[in-house]
Each structure stands twice: as structure tokens, then as C-alpha cells.
Design a protein around this motif. Structure first.
Motif, PDB file in Angstrom:
ATOM      1  N   ARG A   1       0.794  -1.286   0.027  1.00 27.57           N
ATOM      2  CA  ARG A   1       0.115   0.051   0.075  1.00 27.57           C
ATOM      3  C   ARG A   1       0.866   1.309   0.001  1.00 27.57           C
ATOM      4  N   LEU A   2       1.848   1.304   0.936  1.00 27.04           N
ATOM      5  CA  LEU A   2       2.834   2.424   0.744  1.00 27.04           C
ATOM      6  C   LEU A   2       3.628   2.538  -0.419  1.00 27.04           C
ATOM      7  N   ALA A   3       3.989   1.475  -0.998  1.00 25.78           N
ATOM      8  CA  ALA A   3       4.802   1.702  -2.266  1.00 25.78           C
ATOM      9  C   ALA A   3       3.911   2.160  -3.275  1.00 25.78           C
ATOM     10  N   ALA A   4       2.678   1.844  -3.385  1.00 21.27           N
ATOM     11  CA  ALA A   4       1.672   2.342  -4.201  1.00 21.27           C
ATOM     12  C   ALA A   4       1.366   3.934  -3.940  1.00 21.27           C
ATOM     13  N   HIS A   5       1.568   4.190  -2.891  1.00 26.24           N
ATOM     14  CA  HIS A   5       1.223   5.702  -2.434  1.00 26.24           C
ATOM     15  C   HIS A   5       2.456   6.433  -2.948  1.00 26.24           C
ATOM     16  N   TYR A   6       3.885   6.112  -2.834  1.00 26.32           N
ATOM     17  CA  TYR A   6       4.942   6.613  -3.329  1.00 26.32           C
ATOM     18  C   TYR A   6       5.256   6.629  -4.893  1.00 26.32           C
ATOM     19  N   ALA A   7       4.686   5.617  -5.657  1.00 22.83           N
ATOM     20  CA  ALA A   7       4.992   5.275  -6.751  1.00 22.83           C
ATOM     21  C   ALA A   7       4.572   6.761  -7.826  1.00 22.83           C
ATOM     22  N   ARG A   8       5.443   6.565  -8.750  1.00 17.57           N
ATOM     23  CA  ARG A   8       5.288   7.762 -10.058  1.00 17.57           C
ATOM     24  C   ARG A   8       4.445   7.020 -10.730  1.00 17.57           C
ATOM     25  N   GLU A   9       3.489   8.038 -11.463  1.00 16.58           N
ATOM     26  CA  GLU A   9       2.681   7.719 -12.754  1.00 16.58           C
ATOM     27  C   GLU A   9       3.641   6.745 -13.852  1.00 16.58           C
ATOM     28  N   GLY A  10       2.959   5.530 -14.162  1.00 14.07           N
ATOM     29  CA  GLY A  10       3.517   4.933 -14.861  1.00 14.07           C
ATOM     30  C   GLY A  10       4.554   3.513 -14.273  1.00 14.07           C
ATOM     31  N   ASP A  11       4.894   3.822 -13.009  1.00 15.49           N
ATOM     32  CA  ASP A  11       5.778   2.792 -12.471  1.00 15.49           C
ATOM     33  C   ASP A  11       4.812   1.415 -12.101  1.00 15.49           C
ATOM     34  N   ARG A  12       5.571   0.282 -12.331  1.00 15.93           N
ATOM     35  CA  ARG A  12       4.825  -0.883 -12.266  1.00 15.93           C
ATOM     36  C   ARG A  12       4.993  -1.251 -10.596  1.00 15.93           C
ATOM     37  N   PRO A  13       4.130  -1.977  -9.917  1.00 12.68           N
ATOM     38  CA  PRO A  13       4.223  -2.196  -8.435  1.00 12.68           C
ATOM     39  C   PRO A  13       5.481  -3.272  -8.404  1.00 12.68           C
ATOM     40  N   PRO A  14       5.868  -3.246  -6.929  1.00 21.81           N
ATOM     41  CA  PRO A  14       7.021  -3.989  -6.843  1.00 21.81           C
ATOM     42  C   PRO A  14       6.807  -5.642  -7.096  1.00 21.81           C
ATOM     43  N   THR A  15       7.803  -6.287  -7.627  1.00 22.53           N
ATOM     44  CA  THR A  15       7.389  -7.886  -7.667  1.00 22.53           C
ATOM     45  C   THR A  15       8.103  -8.335  -6.769  1.00 22.53           C
ATOM     46  N   PHE A  16       7.276  -9.252  -6.326  1.00 21.59           N
ATOM     47  CA  PHE A  16       7.449 -10.270  -5.174  1.00 21.59           C
ATOM     48  C   PHE A  16       8.035 -11.621  -5.513  1.00 21.59           C
ATOM     49  N   VAL A  17       9.232 -11.878  -4.782  1.00 22.70           N
ATOM     50  CA  VAL A  17       9.732 -13.323  -4.937  1.00 22.70           C
ATOM     51  C   VAL A  17       9.700 -13.758  -3.689  1.00 22.70           C
ATOM     52  N   VAL A  18       8.672 -15.108  -3.404  1.00 27.09           N
ATOM     53  CA  VAL A  18       8.929 -15.662  -2.163  1.00 27.09           C
ATOM     54  C   VAL A  18       9.692 -17.214  -2.365  1.00 27.09           C
ATOM     55  N   ALA A  19      10.879 -17.124  -1.819  1.00 27.69           N
ATOM     56  CA  ALA A  19      11.868 -18.362  -1.768  1.00 27.69           C
ATOM     57  C   ALA A  19      11.317 -19.013  -0.682  1.00 27.69           C
ATOM     58  N   SER A  20      11.127 -20.452  -0.786  1.00 25.53           N
ATOM     59  CA  SER A  20      10.699 -21.285   0.295  1.00 25.53           C
ATOM     60  C   SER A  20      11.196 -22.818   0.144  1.00 25.53           C
ATOM     61  N   ALA A  21      10.925 -23.576   1.181  1.00 30.29           N
ATOM     62  CA  ALA A  21      11.503 -24.911   0.933  1.00 30.29           C
ATOM     63  C   ALA A  21      10.123 -25.392   0.092  1.00 30.29           C
ATOM     64  N   THR A  22      10.515 -26.605  -0.361  1.00 32.12           N
ATOM     65  CA  THR A  22       9.545 -27.308  -0.980  1.00 32.12           C
ATOM     66  C   THR A  22       8.389 -27.576  -0.221  1.00 32.12           C
ATOM     67  N   THR A  23       7.171 -26.939  -0.679  1.00 27.80           N
ATOM     68  CA  THR A  23       5.989 -27.036  -0.167  1.00 27.80           C
ATOM     69  C   THR A  23       4.799 -27.325  -1.045  1.00 27.80           C
ATOM     70  N   ALA A  24       3.503 -27.832  -0.351  1.00 23.90           N
ATOM     71  CA  ALA A  24       2.334 -27.963  -0.953  1.00 23.90           C
ATOM     72  C   ALA A  24       1.803 -26.594  -1.604  1.00 23.90           C
ATOM     73  N   ASP A  25       1.460 -26.426  -2.830  1.00 19.86           N
ATOM     74  CA  ASP A  25       0.795 -25.656  -3.427  1.00 19.86           C
ATOM     75  C   ASP A  25       1.485 -24.321  -2.976  1.00 19.86           C
ATOM     76  N   PRO A  26       2.651 -24.046  -3.471  1.00 25.42           N
ATOM     77  CA  PRO A  26       3.495 -22.966  -3.117  1.00 25.42           C
ATOM     78  C   PRO A  26       2.735 -21.598  -3.741  1.00 25.42           C
ATOM     79  N   ALA A  27       2.218 -21.743  -4.747  1.00 23.83           N
ATOM     80  CA  ALA A  27       1.445 -20.363  -5.455  1.00 23.83           C
ATOM     81  C   ALA A  27       0.431 -19.777  -4.402  1.00 23.83           C
TER      82      ALA A  27
END
Length: 836
Positions: A235-261
Motif C-alpha cells: 500500500r505504501l509503495a503504491a502511495h509513493y509510486a510515480r505515474e507509470g511505475d509498475r508495482p514491486p515484484t515479490f519473489v517468495v523463496a521457500s522450501a519445497t511445499t504443497a501449493d506454493p503459489a
């Protein structure tokens, strides 16, 4: 006795190491099952065209000629702006998959600034990176790896820094103003960065990547808290974003798990379809030999002198895990057995980690192992050490380096080394006690045989229903699917303080509500907060108008209140702290408190000031508290309750009823016993005058009508003990299905419950508002109770023991318990269960 040293000129094979465990008095009856996991060849790919050339050169200089295929798939997805759930095994190179796009972005942004400093505001591609890990040690380890990479790449334009609660104000100011990559933890985000976001506006405006490492660690109440922290961050990243900026990309690194998505999407607060899953591990793996090991029966034990379970002794390798008057032959503790196995492996020259369940367990295993190897070769003593939380950073780094170089052969550790610290090239891993989930088991096991070498893993069972079940049911370890990461961001007891924190950061608008869950449910909770005076409602939104920071309303780690400080009454010296939830039972007046091997007696527990005053005294006894517990189903939470809207759901198996919903658990510590440590003889009992505590949480329950009790041939005298035994065993087995530990759960059983009108067994989450564990029990009731029934029935004891129906935390000293009646009762209940 340990056997003679073996040659260390060649890396030992996993088969040879298994022979080491069998030798030296280690008989095959302790080895219940062996599974050979075949080696896997790696599949490489070319470096992506978009990857920064200097970074690629740096990786090559560090020995990575070409990346593994899964690394490129994940990196490509992240570079294109897709959120990524990266769930591959320990040692598979997850770090490269997220650092390659993140650092390439930083360098592209730096190049844009150099080419046209005046046009930087129009550059759409942002380059700042935020890295989050559950521990400071892991962030420090990643910083070290990044510095090696950047040095090898010859780059000087990427500014990397850690920033956490230990960072001084001057350094913190530099990070705010200059750092391109900030490595921190969710706690710092919650307490320091988000509440003071204006000072961090540069980072938030330029934020392109957020890496959430060890994503599987964010489960239960902690996971729910972190999920809401990340939603506030977005929410705060969107508040400070400039026009045309894409939102931050999240990478969640995990142990092998069921249904990671699904887990990653719930953690970040996006839809699962917005997340790319990368779970196919293409890195090489050596052959792994995995052994299931049960410690032997303790010979010569006299149950006549025993008096119930000796809670906590699993940390002491010199005594059995438990002392049980009902069990003629208690088993040796898992930590004692692990210490002997570690000694044999060290003498054989094998580089080994021994994972234990507690800090004291790690210290005990290390000391016992040193005593054993001293008999064979005194020089080996310095090659055995302990590793746990609470050490100074320089001590941890020294130990990590010693393990990497082979100066330390045997390291007894808590799960501090499970979470990604780069320790590789190990020959063997011992796991003393089930760590809670299959995910954790495979994370710990992944330390053995990394970099394509052979590895040995041995799981050493504690005397516990789940551990016993698993070593006798190898399919539950090797063939069952991995658990899903369970947490509930909609838990109103977790969500409410985060809504206040979000409103303090920026007033909440109607358009913001969907980011925190179902908008109608969020709006209803906001109405409760307004009614209580926490927030103010205006036409434009919801506002925080108090002087104190809203972030102070909650603790991400779910400790349940301010910790109790333990201090010497005479000097005022602080010895340590005890979490609020366990203080009544562990540091009450007269309790024995142990610190670094020294015993203290509590003179007074001051609940108002959260302090326990103690005096130093050598004693030969310990103290065990007794508590009473009752439970009430909350059918219709009041409008002013944060749990309003949470309803009871029910189903039936014919006459057997199942329920899940909100409950109030009322408990009170009422007395304690002094027991002589040598033989656990009761020396005396004293009453206590402590307040009753109420825990609003979520529970699953099953009810048994009189007709089913009669089918089970359980009479009125046996019924309380049968229900109590089934309750204990079911608590011990629920972690088989949910990502939790038995200490995350509680239970109550009664022959007649006021709310159900029938004999009832309750199992509840041990956290305010619930953690999602009881819900899993409700969803998988038949599977859960079948495993519970089998665990009790297969145990060879006569009347019940810690391996089946006794609990290490029972508030009534494990009485009454009726093992045989519990099996008959569960058989009768399961006769009405749906066909699998």
C-alpha cells in the motif's frame, strides 16, 4: 562405546556412514527403516540476455559457469514483473534466481542515472530492492554472499546494507538515503520502516523487488502477521509510486511445499493466478540414505519410584526423555541417542550436523559428544561444538566458518541452521525429534550431501506419539505430500491491530479495504475499532488519532503479551525472560528456574510489573505446575467483539458430531509439585493463587453420544480417561496434517460438555484468534482420528506412555488416562466416518 577412527582421506559414502551407526553397540533393532534416495543430474541453461554482464562475470568468477534451469525460469519471470513462488530444495541455488534480476535492475537504474541525471524522474524502471528474512543471521549471511559477488563482478555502484533493530541511527540514516539493497526482517518493517515511511520514501518510491526468503517459516500467527505487514508495504509503495511505475515484484523463496503459489499469494496479498510457481529442481543431488531410528529401552528402570512425566528432560542426555509410572520400559531420550551417534560419526571423520529441538538440547548434545570422543582421541573435542540462537554474531560466524572449512566436524544445532545459512559439503545430518513439518525435515536433510555428494540422514524419534507413529509408518515421512503453509490473515485478533497501523501510516480509504481481505468483513472490524475508540471514522476514511505508535499494539511473533523478566532479587541482575503465556506455570512463587546450568528459586512473581524475582540456590528437585482448563463455544460473538462474524460450522458422521468455530479457553495454574530429579519422587504439593486467563481462539471438536459410547463398551468410570487419552494423542498427531507443533495446540475433554450436551473432545489453537491449525483438523477429521487410533493401538505399552497418550504439558499430571478404552472409543467413532 565409540569405535576406532576411520580414514578421512576420501569422502565416506552414505552406506559406509550407515554402517558406522550400526556399529559400536548400535544394533539393527534401533534402525527401523532405510530409504535410498537416488542421485539426480543437474540441467543447466544459458544466462538470460537481459542479465547484467558484470554480474554474470562475477558469478562465473565464483564458479557458476552456467545457471541451473530452474534459476533461469524464476529469474525470467521476476524480470518480466511476475510474482514468483520459488520452492526448490535446500542448496538448489535460490539466491541466484532472485539476485540476478534484482541486481540487474539496480545496475540498469544506476546506468540510467549516469546517462541522464536530469531525466531520472522519468525512468520507469526502478532499482531498489528489499530483502526480508525471518532471522538476522540469514540476512547477514546473504550480505556476505552479495559482497563476494559484487567484488567478483568488480561493481562499485550497488550499495548494499543490512538494517534491523541493532543498526545505529547514523548507519540507519545512511541506509535510508543511499542504499539500493536493504536486507532486514519483518519486525523492522513493522516497527521502524512502515510507521516512519516518510523517512523511507526514497526506498519505497524506487522499490522494484521484494524478496521474502524462507517463506515456509511464515506460518500460523506469525505468518498472518507478516502477510499483513506485506500488504501494508504494498500500500505504501503504491502511495509513493510515480505515474507509470509498475508495482514491486515479490519473489517468495521457500522450501519445497504443497501449493506454493497459493501460500505465496496469501502471504503477499495477491491472487494465485498472479504468481508463477517454480518448483522443479534442476540442480544436481547426490545419493541420500535416509534412516528412521528409535532409541532403545532404558534397562534397569524402576517405575515404582516414578511419579508422572518428567517434562523437559529430553534436553538432558543423561536421563530418559520421560519418567512414567505406567510404562515399565521408558525409552532413552532422542538427544542422548543423537549425542552417541554424533560421536561415532565424528570419530569416523564425517562432517555432521545434529539438529535438536531446543537451545539446551544443542548444548547437551555437544557436551555429551565431546565426552565420548575424548575417550578415543582428545584432539577431537575441539572439533565438536554447539550452535544456537543467543550467541554473539561473531561467535556464530566463527562457527559457520569452522564447519565450512572442516575444522569443526560435529555441530549440534537448533533449527537456526535450517533457515538458509550457507553450510554445505556435509556428510551426515541427525534430526533429534520431529521438527514439526515434513518441510523442515527436508530442509534439514538437505544439508547432507550437497553439491552432488552422498549424504546420510537419520531421524531419531523422541518418545512422543507423532515421532513414534512416523518411525513405524515410513510412508508418512517419505510418500505423503508436503504440508501446505497454514496461516489466516483474516484472523480478527491479528488483523485489527494491523488496520490501526495502516490507518496511522495513511488514513484508510474504502478503496484500501480489499487489500486486507473481504471488504465487508474488514469494514465490520473497522466499525468495532471505531466503537472501541481505537480509530475515528470520517467521511474520507478511518484515522488513527492517538499519540502513541499503532505498531505497538501487536507483536509479530505472537508471544501473547509483554515477556516476564527474571531477575536476581538481591542484585537486580537480569538473568533472562519468559514469554507471557508460560510465565504462570514456570516462574510462579516457589518455582525452580534453571539458567546456564545454575538453579534459582522464584521468590515472587509480580504480574503487574512483569518481573519474577529469584534467589540463587542449589536444589536437587524441580517443580511442575498443575492447571485447570475449561472451554466455552462462542456461538454468536457480540457486535463489539473483534471476533464478530466468525460462526460455528458443523457436520456429522451419523450420530457423531463435528464442529469448528470460536471458543473461549479459560485456564488457571492452581498448584505445583516439587519432585526429586534423581527418581522423580514427589516431595510436596503447594497451592497457588494466580488469576484465571481467557484465550479467545478457534477450536475443532467431536462429540460422542451415549449410543456410540455403548458401542465402544466404555463404562462411565472409563469414559473420562478414554476421552483424555484420545485428546492427548490427537494433539500429538495433528502436526502430521498441519504445519504446527504440539506446543501450538491445546485441548480439553469432558464426559459431558455444557454447550454440546454430550461427551466431547476439543483441540484448539494456542494463539488468540486461532492460527489455522484446528481448521485443518476439522477438514481432515477422518484421516486425523485414524492416525490417532493407530498410534495408540500400536504402542507396546500396557496402560499408556509418552509415546502414545501421555502429554508433556498436561495440566492434570496425565490423570486420568485409559489407553485401551480410548482405542475402543476411537474404533466406534471411526465406524461412522465417511469411507476414504
Amino acid at each position: 562405546m565409540p569405535h576406532a577412527p576411520a580414514s578421512t582421506s576420501l569422502r565416506p559414502t552414505s552406506a559406509a556412514l550407515l554402517d558406522v551407526l550400526r556399529a559400536g553397540g548400535r544394533r539393527d533393532e534401533r534402525l527401523l527403516h532405510v530409504r535410498e534416495l537416488p542421485a539426480r543430474a543437474g540441467t543447466q541453461a544459458e544466462w538470460p540476455d537481459w542479465a547484467d554482464a558484470s554480474l554474470v562475470a562475477g558469478y562465473r568468477a565464483l564458479g557458476v559457469d552456467r545457471p541451473w534451469e530452474h534459476q533461469v525460469v524464476a529469474a525470467d519471470a521476476a524480470w518480466s514483473g511476475r510474482h514468483v513462488a520459488l520452492a526448490t530444495s535446500t542448496g538448489s541455488g535460490k539466491s541466484l534466481a532472485f539476485w540476478l534480476p534484482a541486481l540487474s535492475s539496480v545496475r540498469a537504474d544506476a546506468a540510467a542515472r549516469l546517462l541522464d541525471p536530469g531525466r531520472i524522474e522519468s525512468v520507469a524502471r526502478r532499482g531498489a530492492v528489499l530483502y526480508l528474512s525471518p532471522t538476522k543471521a540469514l540476512a547477514a549471511d546473504q550480505l556476505s554472499g552479495l559482497q563476494r559477488l559484487l567484488d567478483a563482478a568488480g561493481t562499485r555502484d550497488v550499495r548494499v546494507a543490512t538494517c534491523d533493530g541493532d543498526t545505529g541511527q547514523d548507519e540507519r540514516r545512511w541506509v535510508r538515503e543511499h542504499a539500493d539493497v536493504v536486507l532486514t526482517n519483518p519486525d523492522f518493517l513493522h516497527f521502524a520502516l512502515l510507521p516512519y515511511h516518510r523517512g523511507w520514501s526514497r526506498l519505497l518510491r524506487d522499490l522494484r523487488y521484494v524478496v521474502v526468503d524462507e517463506g515456509h517459516a511464515y506460518r500460523g500467527v506469525f505468518g498472518a502477521h507478516v502477510s499483513l505487514v506485506l500488504r501494508r508495504l504494498r500500500r505504501l509503495a503504491a502511495h509513493y509510486a510515480r505515474e507509470g511505475d509498475r508495482p514491486p515484484t515479490f519473489v517468495v523463496a521457500s522450501a519445497t511445499t504443497a501449493d506454493p503459489a497459493t501460500s505465496a499469494a496469501r502471504l503477499v496479498g495477491v491472487e494465485p493466478d498472479d504468481v508463477v510457481t517454480v518448483a522443479q529442481d534442476t540442480s544436481p543431488a547426490g545419493r541420500k540414505t535416509f534412516a528412521l531410528w528409535e532409541p532403545p529401552v532404558v534397562v534397569g528402570f524402576d517405575p515404582a519410584t516414578a511419579a508422572g512425566p518428567a517434562e523437559g528432560h529430553d534436553d538432558d542426555p543423561t536421563v530418559p526423555t520421560t519418567v512414567d509410572a505406567a510404562a515399565e520400559h521408558p525409552r532413552r531420550s532422542a538427544t542422548a541417542e543423537a549425542a552417541d551417534l554424533l560421536a561415532d560419526l565424528v570419530i569416523a571423520g564425517a562432517r555432521t550436523l545434529a539438529f535438536t529441538r531446543s537451545r539446551r538440547g544443542a548444548e547437551s548434545v555437544a557436551v555429551q559428544t565431546q565426552d565420548s570422543v575424548r575417550v578415543v582421541d582428545p584432539r577431537l573435542v575441539r572439533r565438536v561444538a554447539a550452535y544456537r540462537g543467543g550467541y554473539l554474531p561473531e561467535e556464530r560466524r566463527e562457527l559457520e566458518d569452522a564447519v565450512r572449512t572442516g575444522d569443526v566436524l560435529g555441530l549440534a544445532t537448533t533449527n537456526a541452521l535450517e533457515l538458509g545459512v550457507d553450510i554445505s559439503g556435509l556428510d551426515a545430518v541427525l534430526i533429534a525429534g520431529w521438527p514439526g513439518t515434513r518441510m523442515s525435515v527436508w530442509q534439514q536433510a538437505g544439508r547432507a550431501g550437497r553439491a552432488g555428494a552422498d549424504g546420510l540422514v537419520a531421524f531419531v524419534a523422541r518418545e512422543d506419539p507423532l515421532d513414534t507413529f512416523l518411525v513405524h509408518h515410513p510412508e508418512a515421512v517419505f510418500d505423503a505430500p508436503l504440508e501446505a503453509t497454514v496461516f489466516d490473515p483474516a484472523n480478527p485478533y491479528v488483523l485489527a491491530p494491523h488496520l490501526c497501523a495502516a490507518a496511522a501510516e495513511n488514513p484508510l480509504r474504502s478503496d484500501d479495504l480489499a487489500a486486507f481481505g473481504d471488504p465487508d468483513a474488514v469494514r465490520g472490524l473497522l466499525d468495532v475499532l471505531v466503537a472501541r475508540g481505537a480509530l475515528r471514522r470520517r467521511a474520507s476514511g478511518w484515522y488513527w488519532t492517538h499519540a502513541q505508535p499503532a505498531s505497538g499494539m501487536t507483536d509479530l511473533r505472537g508471544s501473547g503479551g509483554a515477556p516476564v523478566r527474571v531477575a536476581e532479587a538481591r542484585t537486580g541482575r537480569l538473568l533472562g525472560t519468559v514469554d507471557a503465556a508460560s510465565a504462570d506455570g514456570s516462574v510462579h512463587d516457589g518455582a525452580v528456574y534453571v539458567h546456564q546450568g545454575r538453579t534459582y528459586v522464584v521468590e515472587h512473581l509480580d504480574l503487574a510489573d512483569h518481573v519474577a524475582l529469584v534467589r540463587r540456590q542449589d536444589v536437587d528437585h524441580g517443580t511442575w505446575s498443575r492447571s485447570t482448563t475449561s472451554i466455552t463455544i462462542v456461538d454468536d460473538p457480540a457486535d463489539g467483539d473483534v471476533a464478530a462474524g466468525r460462526e460455528v460450522v458443523e457436520r456429522s458422521w451419523g450420530p457423531v458430531g463435528w464442529g469448528y468455530g470460536p471458543v473461549d479457553v479459560c485456564s488457571q495454574v492452581v498448584s505445583f509439585q516439587r519432585r526429586r530429579l534423581l527418581d522423580m519422587q514427589v516431595l510436596g504439593t503447594e497451592t497457588l493463587d494466580l488469576p484465571e486467563r481467557t484465550l479467545p481462539t478457534m477450536a475443532v471438536w467431536w462429540t460422542v453420544p451415549q449410543s456410540v459410547i455403548e458401542e465402544a463398551d466404555v463404562d462411565a468410570d472409563e469414559l473420562p480417561g478414554a476421552l483424555h487419552a484420545a485428546e492427548h494423542a490427537s494433539i500429538g498427531l495433528l502436526p502430521l496434517l498441519a504445519t504446527c507443533d504440539r506446543w501450538d495446540l491445546g485441548g480439553v475433554s469432558t464426559a459431558l460438555h455444557a454447550d454440546t450436551g454430550e461427551a466431547t473432545v476439543f483441540v484448539h489453537d494456542a494463539y488468540p484468534g486461532g492460527a489455522g491449525f484446528a481448521e485443518r483438523g476439522y477438514e481432515l477429521g477422518a484421516t486425523w482420528l485414524r492416525a490417532t487410533r493407530d498410534a495408540i493401538a500400536r504402542c507396546p505399552c500396557h496402560d499408556g506412555c509418552p509415546a502414545c497418550v501421555q502429554s508433556p504439558k498436561c495440566g492434570s499430571y496425565n490423570a486420568p488416562l485409559e489407553k485401551a478404552a480410548a482405542v475402543r472409543l476411537l474404533d466406534a467413532v471411526l465406524a461412522h466416518a465417511p469411507t476414504p
